[in-house]
Design a protein around this motif. Structure first.
Motif, short mmCIF file in Angstrom:
data_model
loop_
_atom_site.label_atom_id
_atom_site.label_comp_id
_atom_site.label_asym_id
_atom_site.label_seq_id
_atom_site.Cartn_x
_atom_site.Cartn_y
_atom_site.Cartn_z
N ILE A 78 96.95 -37.90 -58.25
CA ILE A 78 96.31 -38.66 -57.18
C ILE A 78 94.90 -39.07 -57.59
O ILE A 78 94.43 -40.16 -57.23
CB ILE A 78 96.27 -37.86 -55.87
CG1 ILE A 78 97.69 -37.48 -55.41
CG2 ILE A 78 95.58 -38.66 -54.78
CD1 ILE A 78 98.60 -38.67 -55.17
N GLY A 79 94.24 -38.23 -58.38
CA GLY A 79 92.91 -38.59 -58.88
C GLY A 79 92.98 -39.84 -59.75
O GLY A 79 92.11 -40.73 -59.64
N ALA B 220 94.64 -31.33 -48.79
CA ALA B 220 93.67 -31.87 -49.75
C ALA B 220 94.26 -33.05 -50.51
O ALA B 220 93.59 -34.05 -50.76
CB ALA B 220 93.24 -30.77 -50.72
N LEU B 221 95.53 -32.94 -50.85
CA LEU B 221 96.20 -34.03 -51.56
C LEU B 221 96.34 -35.25 -50.67
O LEU B 221 96.15 -36.39 -51.11
CB LEU B 221 97.58 -33.56 -52.04
CG LEU B 221 97.55 -32.55 -53.18
CD1 LEU B 221 98.91 -31.87 -53.32
CD2 LEU B 221 97.18 -33.23 -54.49
N ARG C 198 92.18 -41.62 -49.69
CA ARG C 198 91.03 -42.21 -50.39
C ARG C 198 91.48 -43.37 -51.27
O ARG C 198 90.75 -44.33 -51.45
CB ARG C 198 90.32 -41.14 -51.22
CG ARG C 198 88.92 -41.56 -51.66
CD ARG C 198 88.06 -40.39 -52.05
NE ARG C 198 88.50 -39.74 -53.26
CZ ARG C 198 89.01 -38.51 -53.32
NH1 ARG C 198 89.15 -37.79 -52.23
NH2 ARG C 198 89.39 -37.99 -54.48
N SER C 199 92.69 -43.27 -51.81
CA SER C 199 93.20 -44.37 -52.64
C SER C 199 93.47 -45.61 -51.80
O SER C 199 93.50 -46.73 -52.33
CB SER C 199 94.48 -43.94 -53.36
OG SER C 199 95.59 -43.88 -52.47
N VAL D 260 93.48 -42.90 -57.44
CA VAL D 260 92.22 -43.32 -56.80
C VAL D 260 91.39 -44.14 -57.77
O VAL D 260 90.87 -45.21 -57.43
CB VAL D 260 91.43 -42.10 -56.29
CG1 VAL D 260 90.03 -42.52 -55.84
CG2 VAL D 260 92.17 -41.42 -55.14
N GLU D 261 91.26 -43.64 -58.99
CA GLU D 261 90.47 -44.36 -60.01
C GLU D 261 91.06 -45.73 -60.30
O GLU D 261 90.32 -46.71 -60.45
CB GLU D 261 90.42 -43.53 -61.30
CG GLU D 261 89.57 -42.28 -61.20
CD GLU D 261 89.62 -41.46 -62.48
OE1 GLU D 261 90.26 -41.92 -63.46
OE2 GLU D 261 89.02 -40.38 -62.52
N GLU E 159 94.38 -36.07 -48.27
CA GLU E 159 93.04 -36.64 -48.16
C GLU E 159 92.73 -37.52 -49.37
O GLU E 159 92.17 -38.62 -49.23
CB GLU E 159 92.01 -35.51 -48.05
CG GLU E 159 90.65 -35.97 -47.55
CD GLU E 159 89.72 -34.80 -47.28
OE1 GLU E 159 88.57 -34.86 -47.74
OE2 GLU E 159 90.15 -33.84 -46.62
N SER E 160 93.11 -37.06 -50.54
CA SER E 160 92.90 -37.85 -51.75
C SER E 160 93.75 -39.12 -51.73
O SER E 160 93.30 -40.20 -52.15
CB SER E 160 93.26 -37.03 -52.99
OG SER E 160 92.41 -35.93 -53.13
N GLN F 100 97.22 -33.08 -57.91
CA GLN F 100 95.82 -33.44 -57.72
C GLN F 100 95.35 -34.36 -58.84
O GLN F 100 94.61 -35.33 -58.60
CB GLN F 100 94.95 -32.18 -57.67
CG GLN F 100 93.52 -32.42 -57.20
CD GLN F 100 93.47 -32.90 -55.75
OE1 GLN F 100 93.86 -32.18 -54.83
NE2 GLN F 100 93.00 -34.12 -55.54
#
Length: 214
Positions: free
Chosen positions: A72-73, A134-135, A141-142, A76-77, A137-138, A69
Motif C-alpha cells: 500500500i505504501g 492502519a492498512l 491515503r492513496s 500511495v507513492e 487508512e493507508s 503495508q
C-alpha cells in the motif's frame, strides 16, 4: 570503524535481512496461502532458521501485514507521483484514478494481496483489527487526490468521499474482471473502460468547477 559506522552497517544488514524475509514470505504465501504457510517454510525459502525469522517478526500474520503495508505504501507513492503535475481538479481526478488502476493492473498478485485473496477470500483474514485499520487508512491515503479534486470543485465532504468510493469500486471491479478474464465476455479492454469512466467523471468535475467560477 567508528561506533556510528558500525551502527549504520548493522542497521543496513538488518534491513536487508528483513527485506529478504518479506520477499521469501511473499513467494510462500502466493503458493501456499496464509493458512497453509508456516514460519518454517518461510525460513527455508529465505535461507534462514525459524529462530532468525522470529527475531524480526513474531508470527506469519505479522509478516503478511508487513507485506501489505509495503504494498500500500508503494501504491500511495505511485498515485502521488502521477498527480504531481496536475493543473486542474478534473485532471487530478483522472490521473489519480488511472494510476490506482494501473498499479494493480501491472501485477495481479498485488491485487490478491491487497484484498486478502491469499488469506481465505475477500475479507480481512490473518491480521489484527489494528493492523487492518492502519492498512485501510493507508489505502484511503492513496485515494486522497480523488477526494481533494472533488473538494476543489465544490463538493462537500460526503460527496468527495462518495467520489473516491466510486473510483475505487470501478477500478477494483474492472481489475477483478481483467485478472479473472471475465472481461472477455464483453470483448472490451478494462483499461479503456477505466479511461471512459475517469473521463466522464472529469467532465462532471469540470462543469462543477465552471459553475463555482460564475
Amino acid at each position: 570503524m567508528t561506533i556510528s559506522a558500525k551502527a549504520e552497517r548493522t542497521e543496513a544488514v538488518s534491513e536487508l535481512k528483513r527485506s529478504l524475509i518479506l520477499a521469501a514470505a511473499r513467494r510462500v504465501f502466493e503458493s501456499e496461502g496464509l493458512d497453509r504457510a508456516s514460519i518454517r517454510a518461510i525460513a527455508r525459502e529465505a535461507g534462514y532458521t525459524a529462530g532468525a525469522i522470529y527475531f524480526y517478526f513474531p508470527s506469519k500474520e505479522a509478516i503478511y501485514g508487513a507485506i501489505l503495508q509495503e504494498l500500500i505504501g508503494r501504491l500511495v507513492e505511485s498515485v502521488e507521483r502521477a498527480v504531481v503535475d496536475a493543473k486542474k481538479p478534473e485532471q487530478r481526478f483522472q490521473l489519480a484514478t488511472l494510476a490506482f488502476f494501473d498499479f494493480f493492473a501491472e501485477d495481479p498478485r498485488d491485487l490478491d494481496f491487497g484484498f486478502y485473496l491469499f488469506g481465505g477470500g475477500m475479507r480481512p483474514h490473518g491480521i489484527s483489527r489494528e493492523a487492518d485499520a492502519a492498512l485501510n487508512e493507508s489505502l484511503l491515503r492513496s485515494l486522497a487526490p480523488v477526494s481533494e479534486a472533488a473538494r476543489q470543485c465544490g463538493f462537500d465532504a460526503d460527496e468527495a468521499r462518495a467520489c473516491a468510493a466510486s473510483a475505487f469500486a470501478h477500478a477494483v471491479g474492472l481489475l477483478l474482471l481483467k485478472h479473472t478474464r471475465r472481461i472477455r465476455i464483453f470483448a472490451l479492454e478494462p483499461r479503456v473502460l477505466m479511461e471512459m469512466y475517469a473521463q466522464s467523471v472529469a467532465i462532471q468535475f469540470e462543469g462543477r468547477c465552471k459553475t463555482m467560477a460564475v
